[in-house]
Scaffold this motif. Sequence first.
Motif, PDB file in Angstrom:
ATOM      1  N   THR A   1     -10.548   0.378 -13.493  1.00 27.15           N
ATOM      2  CA  THR A   1     -10.046  -0.829 -12.826  1.00 27.15           C
ATOM      3  C   THR A   1      -8.746  -0.600 -12.059  1.00 27.15           C
ATOM      4  N   ALA A   2      -8.152   0.585 -12.181  1.00 24.38           N
ATOM      5  CA  ALA A   2      -6.891   0.858 -11.486  1.00 24.38           C
ATOM      6  C   ALA A   2      -6.973   0.625  -9.978  1.00 24.38           C
ATOM      7  N   PRO A   3      -8.111   0.903  -9.316  1.00 19.71           N
ATOM      8  CA  PRO A   3      -8.174   0.667  -7.874  1.00 19.71           C
ATOM      9  C   PRO A   3      -8.248  -0.804  -7.468  1.00 19.71           C
ATOM     10  N   ASN A   4      -8.465  -1.709  -8.410  1.00 22.91           N
ATOM     11  CA  ASN A   4      -8.678  -3.111  -8.050  1.00 22.91           C
ATOM     12  C   ASN A   4      -7.574  -3.715  -7.191  1.00 22.91           C
ATOM     13  N   PRO A   5      -6.286  -3.534  -7.541  1.00 23.60           N
ATOM     14  CA  PRO A   5      -5.247  -4.098  -6.671  1.00 23.60           C
ATOM     15  C   PRO A   5      -5.292  -3.532  -5.250  1.00 23.60           C
ATOM     16  N   VAL A   6      -5.636  -2.251  -5.123  1.00 27.07           N
ATOM     17  CA  VAL A   6      -5.722  -1.638  -3.793  1.00 27.07           C
ATOM     18  C   VAL A   6      -6.915  -2.198  -3.030  1.00 27.07           C
ATOM     19  N   LEU A   7      -8.071  -2.217  -3.676  1.00 26.28           N
ATOM     20  CA  LEU A   7      -9.281  -2.686  -3.013  1.00 26.28           C
ATOM     21  C   LEU A   7      -9.170  -4.155  -2.617  1.00 26.28           C
ATOM     22  N   SER A   8      -8.579  -4.976  -3.486  1.00 27.38           N
ATOM     23  CA  SER A   8      -8.475  -6.405  -3.167  1.00 27.38           C
ATOM     24  C   SER A   8      -7.476  -6.655  -2.049  1.00 27.38           C
ATOM     25  N   THR A   9      -6.372  -5.915  -2.024  1.00 25.07           N
ATOM     26  CA  THR A   9      -5.419  -6.108  -0.915  1.00 25.07           C
ATOM     27  C   THR A   9      -5.985  -5.570   0.394  1.00 25.07           C
ATOM     28  N   LEU A  10      -6.773  -4.507   0.334  1.00 23.85           N
ATOM     29  CA  LEU A  10      -7.457  -4.022   1.537  1.00 23.85           C
ATOM     30  C   LEU A  10      -8.494  -5.039   2.018  1.00 23.85           C
ATOM     31  N   ARG A  11      -9.115  -5.710   1.088  1.00 25.36           N
ATOM     32  CA  ARG A  11     -10.158  -6.683   1.432  1.00 25.36           C
ATOM     33  C   ARG A  11      -9.580  -7.935   2.079  1.00 25.36           C
ATOM     34  N   TYR A  12      -8.450  -8.408   1.554  1.00 20.09           N
ATOM     35  CA  TYR A  12      -7.917  -9.688   2.018  1.00 20.09           C
ATOM     36  C   TYR A  12      -6.652  -9.575   2.881  1.00 20.09           C
ATOM     37  N   PHE A  13      -5.979  -8.434   2.829  1.00 18.73           N
ATOM     38  CA  PHE A  13      -4.727  -8.283   3.565  1.00 18.73           C
ATOM     39  C   PHE A  13      -4.708  -6.957   4.334  1.00 18.73           C
ATOM     40  N   ARG A  14      -5.843  -6.561   4.864  1.00 23.37           N
ATOM     41  CA  ARG A  14      -5.958  -5.265   5.536  1.00 23.37           C
ATOM     42  C   ARG A  14      -5.000  -5.144   6.715  1.00 23.37           C
ATOM     43  N   GLU A  15      -4.719  -6.260   7.351  1.00 23.69           N
ATOM     44  CA  GLU A  15      -3.829  -6.214   8.515  1.00 23.69           C
ATOM     45  C   GLU A  15      -2.447  -5.684   8.161  1.00 23.69           C
ATOM     46  N   GLU A  16      -2.008  -5.872   6.910  1.00 22.32           N
ATOM     47  CA  GLU A  16      -0.691  -5.364   6.522  1.00 22.32           C
ATOM     48  C   GLU A  16      -0.698  -3.838   6.430  1.00 22.32           C
ATOM     49  N   TYR A  17      -1.806  -3.278   5.988  1.00 20.72           N
ATOM     50  CA  TYR A  17      -1.932  -1.815   5.994  1.00 20.72           C
ATOM     51  C   TYR A  17      -1.946  -1.313   7.433  1.00 20.72           C
ATOM     52  N   GLU A  18      -2.695  -1.989   8.284  1.00 23.58           N
ATOM     53  CA  GLU A  18      -2.804  -1.549   9.678  1.00 23.58           C
ATOM     54  C   GLU A  18      -1.472  -1.663  10.410  1.00 23.58           C
ATOM     55  N   GLU A  19      -0.658  -2.652  10.049  1.00 18.05           N
ATOM     56  CA  GLU A  19       0.669  -2.781  10.653  1.00 18.05           C
ATOM     57  C   GLU A  19       1.549  -1.587  10.286  1.00 18.05           C
ATOM     58  N   ARG A  20       1.467  -1.152   9.038  1.00 16.11           N
ATOM     59  CA  ARG A  20       2.251   0.021   8.618  1.00 16.11           C
ATOM     60  C   ARG A  20       1.757   1.279   9.335  1.00 16.11           C
ATOM     61  N   LEU A  21       0.437   1.377   9.507  1.00 17.06           N
ATOM     62  CA  LEU A  21      -0.111   2.535  10.213  1.00 17.06           C
ATOM     63  C   LEU A  21       0.307   2.518  11.690  1.00 17.06           C
ATOM     64  N   ALA A  22       0.313   1.319  12.280  1.00 20.33           N
ATOM     65  CA  ALA A  22       0.737   1.202  13.685  1.00 20.33           C
ATOM     66  C   ALA A  22       2.201   1.563  13.835  1.00 20.33           C
ATOM     67  N   ALA A  23       3.014   1.164  12.863  1.00 17.87           N
ATOM     68  CA  ALA A  23       4.441   1.512  12.909  1.00 17.87           C
ATOM     69  C   ALA A  23       4.630   3.017  12.788  1.00 17.87           C
ATOM     70  N   ALA A  24       3.814   3.649  11.951  1.00 17.45           N
ATOM     71  CA  ALA A  24       3.896   5.106  11.817  1.00 17.45           C
ATOM     72  C   ALA A  24       3.486   5.790  13.119  1.00 17.45           C
ATOM     73  N   GLN A  25       2.425   5.279  13.767  1.00 18.66           N
ATOM     74  CA  GLN A  25       1.963   5.866  15.016  1.00 18.66           C
ATOM     75  C   GLN A  25       3.009   5.693  16.122  1.00 18.66           C
ATOM     76  N   ALA A  26       3.646   4.522  16.140  1.00 20.17           N
ATOM     77  CA  ALA A  26       4.692   4.270  17.139  1.00 20.17           C
ATOM     78  C   ALA A  26       5.862   5.210  16.952  1.00 20.17           C
ATOM     79  N   ARG A  27       6.186   5.503  15.694  1.00 19.02           N
ATOM     80  CA  ARG A  27       7.305   6.422  15.422  1.00 19.02           C
ATOM     81  C   ARG A  27       6.979   7.824  15.926  1.00 19.02           C
ATOM     82  N   VAL A  28       5.716   8.255  15.726  1.00 22.54           N
ATOM     83  CA  VAL A  28       5.305   9.582  16.191  1.00 22.54           C
ATOM     84  C   VAL A  28       5.329   9.646  17.719  1.00 22.54           C
ATOM     85  N   SER A  29       4.826   8.575  18.356  1.00 23.30           N
ATOM     86  CA  SER A  29       4.758   8.550  19.820  1.00 23.30           C
ATOM     87  C   SER A  29       6.142   8.556  20.451  1.00 23.30           C
ATOM     88  N   ALA A  30       7.096   7.918  19.768  1.00 18.52           N
ATOM     89  CA  ALA A  30       8.458   7.870  20.306  1.00 18.52           C
ATOM     90  C   ALA A  30       9.133   9.237  20.221  1.00 18.52           C
TER      91      ALA A  30
END
Length: 544
Positions: free
Chosen positions: A515-544
């Motif tokens: 059951t350890a993955p449950n918090p990860v899977l549920s936040t990915l299911r309902y709040f995936r945009e927050e993960y994608e925002e962090r990934l976009a910020a990482a990509q922007a940092r690399v591009s800069a």
Amino acid sequence: MHLDDMYERAEEYRAENAGIAHEVRVCMAASCQSSGAQPVLDALSERCEGGSCKVKGVGCMGLCSAGPLVAVTEVGEQGEDPAKDPILYREVSAADAPEILASVGKQPVERLRCPTDQPFFTRQQKIVLANAGIIDPDSFKGYVAAGGYFAMIQALTEMTPAEVLQEMTKSGLRGRGGGGYPTGLKWSTVAKMPPGQKYVICNADEGDPGAFMDRAILESDPHRVLEGMAIAAYAIGANKGYVYVRAEYPLAVERIEKAIRKAKRAGFMGNRIAETQFSFDVEIRLGAGAFVCGEETALMASIEGLRGQPRPRPPYPAQAGLWGYPTLINNVETFANVAPIIREGGDWFAGIGTERSKGTKVFALAGTIRNTGLIEVPMGTTLRDIIEVIGGGIPDGKAFKAVQTGGPSGGCLPATKLDIPVDYDSLRDLGTIMGSGGMIIMDEGSSMVDVARYFMEFCMSESCGKCVPCRTGTLQMHGLLDKIAKAQGSVQDLALLEELCDMVQATSLCGLGQTAPNPVLSTLRYFREEYEERLAAAQARVSA
């Protein structure tokens, strides 16, 4: 001993308080004690001159955020009048004692008053917590006067073990420790094992962050748990029990120890209980703080003096448990439901709740919510009713964002899911679990990536290390979550995180890893945009 003898004994105990018109009850659960309840009790006791007023310490009154709590209740020859609400005072100090005592039977102290007509109190239905905040948890006489041990005597003298099992099955009670396994079926499985040594274990190793249901029950009504264990032992043919409780719960440990001693002294525990042929003895074992010991096979290993690690199943504890003997394991809340079921009947209990989730459930409300504390509501009550109505909603004008149910083994649900009924099946369908009843409420300022990282760090730290998927998988998942949270992750990291979640969930040995993955899977299911925002910020940092 027969039920008539119990009625006589209860009347004798009630008669000892003849002439008492009012009780001043001080919450002496751990939450209120941490707010200074002991000086309040001392001050009230010192100034109370007896007569028609009695001061006593009681268990949890529920509204933990408002402690120390004091209730002034009108009582009569038959005890408390349920038609008259007690006068409840919040955030009481020792300096308030003279004013409170002077007001008894007169006008309440309005500046301290906590209205009891608010939904936090009126929307609850108490079965497990029926005595909490009313009886003195250290008083054997008080428990019997409130109807305690009647169900046990009824079972021992008027019912066969098979009839007890029938009522438990009929009730539809499911295990309140998180798994939701049918209690009657579990008991029946142990009862069918060949006669001989059998054990009953009460799992009080409550390790979920933000959860304090079992602690409060043991602190408020320890005899209720012992009575449930004794009835279970009678039903399955056991004569020995253990309460496995966290060492971090010193007050709960102290009160259950006192309850065992007093029950033995009164002949309600030990050999030939209540002059019957049934014998049952209970011992306490202290947990050393390992979260994994909440898993039943790891718990049994700890009782046996071994390292607390799970083992593969089958065989299940019902077949070969403690020291290889058939063993029944239920949690505190499950046992606390037993006496009311035997007393009122399985059909009565089955009439509460939903079709597949019967009865009530105790929840601990924590996080950013106005009414932090302990509640008991019928199964099927919606999340919205629990959080916004009973819990009072989010303070400081902030918006609700998510609720974590089931602790590290559960998941996070968004505002769009607030109208779902809280029962075993509905929560499971949404990717979370009820668990033992902890609810952590989060407002709009919470980062769900950070929440997932926090719970994964907890699971990683608490892994016993016995199986590779959990030992290394949680470590790797935490590392990936840490990268993403710091805006250093990539799309490949997110894909690997999801792959690891599936692997750890499918191949771990016990419930911790599964059951350890449950918090990860549920936040990915309902709040995936927050993960994608962090990934976009990482990509922007690399591009800069």
